[in-house]
Design a protein around this motif. Structure first.
Motif, PDB file in Angstrom:
ATOM      1  N   ARG A  97     -16.509   2.568 -10.536  1.00 13.01           N
ATOM      2  CA  ARG A  97     -15.292   2.787 -11.332  1.00 13.01           C
ATOM      3  C   ARG A  97     -15.499   3.848 -12.409  1.00 13.01           C
TER       4      ARG A  97
ATOM      5  N   SER B 274      -5.993  -7.424   4.964  1.00 15.73           N
ATOM      6  CA  SER B 274      -6.277  -7.231   6.391  1.00 15.73           C
ATOM      7  C   SER B 274      -7.737  -7.512   6.735  1.00 15.73           C
ATOM      8  N   VAL B 275      -8.644  -7.378   5.757  1.00 15.30           N
ATOM      9  CA  VAL B 275     -10.029  -7.775   6.023  1.00 15.30           C
ATOM     10  C   VAL B 275     -10.120  -9.302   6.059  1.00 15.30           C
TER      11      VAL B 275
ATOM     12  N   HIS C 209     -14.999 -10.741  -0.955  1.00 15.01           N
ATOM     13  CA  HIS C 209     -13.699 -10.073  -1.038  1.00 15.01           C
ATOM     14  C   HIS C 209     -12.750 -10.830  -1.975  1.00 15.01           C
TER      15      HIS C 209
ATOM     16  N   GLN D 239      -9.492 -11.648   8.992  1.00 14.17           N
ATOM     17  CA  GLN D 239     -10.535 -11.768  10.014  1.00 14.17           C
ATOM     18  C   GLN D 239     -11.419 -12.990   9.809  1.00 14.17           C
TER      19      GLN D 239
ATOM     20  N   ARG E 190       0.832  -1.206   0.000  1.00 16.99           N
ATOM     21  CA  ARG E 190       0.000   0.000   0.000  1.00 16.99           C
ATOM     22  C   ARG E 190       0.865   1.253   0.000  1.00 16.99           C
TER      23      ARG E 190
ATOM     24  N   ASN F 283      -5.165  -2.246  -4.026  1.00 17.66           N
ATOM     25  CA  ASN F 283      -6.504  -2.669  -3.592  1.00 17.66           C
ATOM     26  C   ASN F 283      -6.492  -4.105  -3.095  1.00 17.66           C
TER      27      ASN F 283
ATOM     28  N   THR G 119     -15.241  -0.776   1.706  1.00 17.14           N
ATOM     29  CA  THR G 119     -15.452  -2.201   1.924  1.00 17.14           C
ATOM     30  C   THR G 119     -14.132  -2.940   2.087  1.00 17.14           C
ATOM     31  N   SER G 120     -13.038  -2.310   1.671  1.00 13.56           N
ATOM     32  CA  SER G 120     -11.774  -3.038   1.739  1.00 13.56           C
ATOM     33  C   SER G 120     -11.091  -2.931   3.094  1.00 13.56           C
ATOM     34  N   PHE G 121     -11.563  -2.041   3.972  1.00 18.58           N
ATOM     35  CA  PHE G 121     -10.894  -2.034   5.276  1.00 18.58           C
ATOM     36  C   PHE G 121     -11.794  -1.717   6.473  1.00 18.58           C
TER      37      PHE G 121
ATOM     38  N   ARG H  28      -8.402  -7.869 -14.261  1.00 16.73           N
ATOM     39  CA  ARG H  28      -8.279  -6.538 -14.878  1.00 16.73           C
ATOM     40  C   ARG H  28      -6.817  -6.162 -15.103  1.00 16.73           C
TER      41      ARG H  28
ATOM     42  N   LYS I 161      -4.988  -4.194   0.315  1.00 17.81           N
ATOM     43  CA  LYS I 161      -5.903  -3.661   1.328  1.00 17.81           C
ATOM     44  C   LYS I 161      -6.837  -4.735   1.855  1.00 17.81           C
ATOM     45  N   ARG I 162      -7.239  -5.625   0.954  1.00 12.80           N
ATOM     46  CA  ARG I 162      -8.204  -6.645   1.378  1.00 12.80           C
ATOM     47  C   ARG I 162      -7.570  -7.739   2.225  1.00 12.80           C
TER      48      ARG I 162
ATOM     49  N   ARG J 145      -5.713  10.513  -4.410  1.00 14.25           N
ATOM     50  CA  ARG J 145      -6.912   9.973  -5.016  1.00 14.25           C
ATOM     51  C   ARG J 145      -7.254   8.702  -4.238  1.00 14.25           C
TER      52      ARG J 145
ATOM     53  N   ASP K 113     -13.601   3.382  -1.318  1.00 18.44           N
ATOM     54  CA  ASP K 113     -14.257   2.084  -1.263  1.00 18.44           C
ATOM     55  C   ASP K 113     -13.918   1.505   0.092  1.00 18.44           C
TER      56      ASP K 113
ATOM     57  N   PHE L 162     -13.622 -10.097  -5.511  1.00 16.26           N
ATOM     58  CA  PHE L 162     -13.069  -8.801  -5.870  1.00 16.26           C
ATOM     59  C   PHE L 162     -11.624  -8.897  -6.303  1.00 16.26           C
TER      60      PHE L 162
ATOM     61  N   LYS M 297      -8.986   5.964  -2.557  1.00 21.30           N
ATOM     62  CA  LYS M 297     -10.313   5.480  -2.846  1.00 21.30           C
ATOM     63  C   LYS M 297     -11.137   5.394  -1.576  1.00 21.30           C
TER      64      LYS M 297
ATOM     65  N   LYS N 223      -3.393  15.004  -5.351  1.00 20.94           N
ATOM     66  CA  LYS N 223      -3.763  13.696  -4.898  1.00 20.94           C
ATOM     67  C   LYS N 223      -3.765  13.881  -3.391  1.00 20.94           C
TER      68      LYS N 223
END
Lengths: 244, 244
Positions: free
Chosen positions: B200, A112-113, A190, A116, A53, A106, B231-233, A200, A109-110, B225, B229, A193, B227, B223
């Motif tokens: 997006r 750490s979720v 998650h 859990q 990150r 991104n 939901t990621s943390f 992508r 970031k996920r 920028r 979102d 995602f 995000k 910046k």
């Protein structure tokens, strides 16, 4: 060729070498980001995830600096035809690399979720395999750029189909896990995602490879860039869970 | 200013007008694509969805033609400083518009999958509301570009936070639906995809608005920028379904 032209030409070449060194540096950082993000997910290493990150800032800074430098070279040297094509392609490639960096961030970031929740049936391993393929594609796309190797670039474009295939399989697997055990739903969302993010990345690498073909041949490679994300229309993915 | 300079300058202005007309045309097509994709989803209109999918080709073609035209203008007119900035920003904006077109196409593709399932609690309506906001942002970003209005552009950048907020709410809602009724899982996965696609689009529009600020001021807008979102943390999204 007059002395003057020769002089201008070699100054442009020197500028271009500098730009290409920066693009390769940026590419190297992005490769590392992909690898570390996937590894942090598999080994549940939150420290490594945090590193990914934080590392994204350096990638963003390189994009800005590359764009400024490319604009400077265009204004100063007024490159024509294939030289101009090379400089413009660098701007597009750096935009793609920046996006791949974001997607890695991104993903990290996920991590750490997801720590859990209990791990979901080896999904992290599948994701890491997918990420490894993508990382190889990126390496080859950048090699193809430096060596002006359109054939290697076309090979990279073809390989994106395999990533899409891996994604489709994983999507189906995750749906099954969710149906079997509703307690896994949040974790699966998650993971899904992340899978989509890696898929992508493949698209952005394809776009880099297309730039290589464009630089070498002066022509846009054949679209269709039709996506092989079959989950959006293949009835197999509907799973008919409510008997419709 | 010599007659020669004046002549070159006005030729550049003419070229630029042509390019800007093309960007506005492209923007108009993309606005329609967003609107029709969201409407086809809400009204379950597969024919309209098919129209969106087919219409994406025209958007792709405009991007190619804009890029070729911009490269031609750079090579022919050798624009400097702010003029160069405008031409380069057009190339980036067209790349963003092309991506928004792709996202609309992806959204439309899912319409035909979703018609196989019963509607999920007004989600399609929420998505359409979100899409309408995004469409307004795009319209304003393009207006800001034509009027060189940095303030309007900054307003668009700020509004992206609302889209992220709408997305976060919807993500949480969909999780709840899936937990309450596992038969809705597949449909919710597709709806979630669409929500993420719209979110997006907001990012790409933000990026267009940032280009406007850059064109007007010569500086990249601040910046982060980062995000939104969440939901990621945000632990709230973990929902603790398995009592961890």
């Amino acid at each position: 060729m007059s002395d003057m032209t020769r002089h201008i030409h070699s100054a442009f070449d020197r500028d271009l070498e500098g730009i290409q060194a920066q693009i390769m540096k940026m590419g190297g950082l992005v490769e590392t980001a992909i690898r570390d993000a996937a590894r942090s997910l598999e080994t549940r290493d939150e420290e490594l995830a945090e590193q990914v990150r934080a590392g994204d800032k350096a990638i963003d800074a390189l994009e800005d600096s590359l764009n400024d430098e490319a604009a400077r070279v265009i204004a100063l040297r007024g490159p024509q035809a294939s030289d101009l094509r090379v400089v413009l392609s660098v701007m597009r490639m750096s935009a793609n690399l920046e996006r791949i960096g974001d997607l890695s961030k991104n993903m990290a970031k996920r991590t750490s979720v997801l720590t859990q929740f209990p791990p979901v049936n080896g999904s992290a391993k599948s994701l890491r395999r997918m990420a490894r393929e993508v990382e190889r594609m990126l390496k080859d796309a950048l090699d193809a750029y430096i060596q002006r190797d359109a054939e290697l670039a076309r090979d990279v474009i073809d390989r994106d189909g395999e990533i899409d295939q891996m994604y489709n399989t994983l999507f189906r697997e995750l749906l099954t896990f969710m149906l079997e055990d509703p307690r896994s739903i949040t974790a699966c969302m998650h993971l899904h995602f992340i899978a989509k993010n890696i898929e992508r990345m493949g698209d952005h690498i394809t776009s880099i490879a297309e730039q290589v073909v464009f630089v070498v041949s002066g022509e846009h490679p054949d679209k269709p860039r039709t996506k092989a994300d079959r989950t959006s229309f293949d009835p197999a993915y509907s799973l008919d869970t409510d008997g419709e």
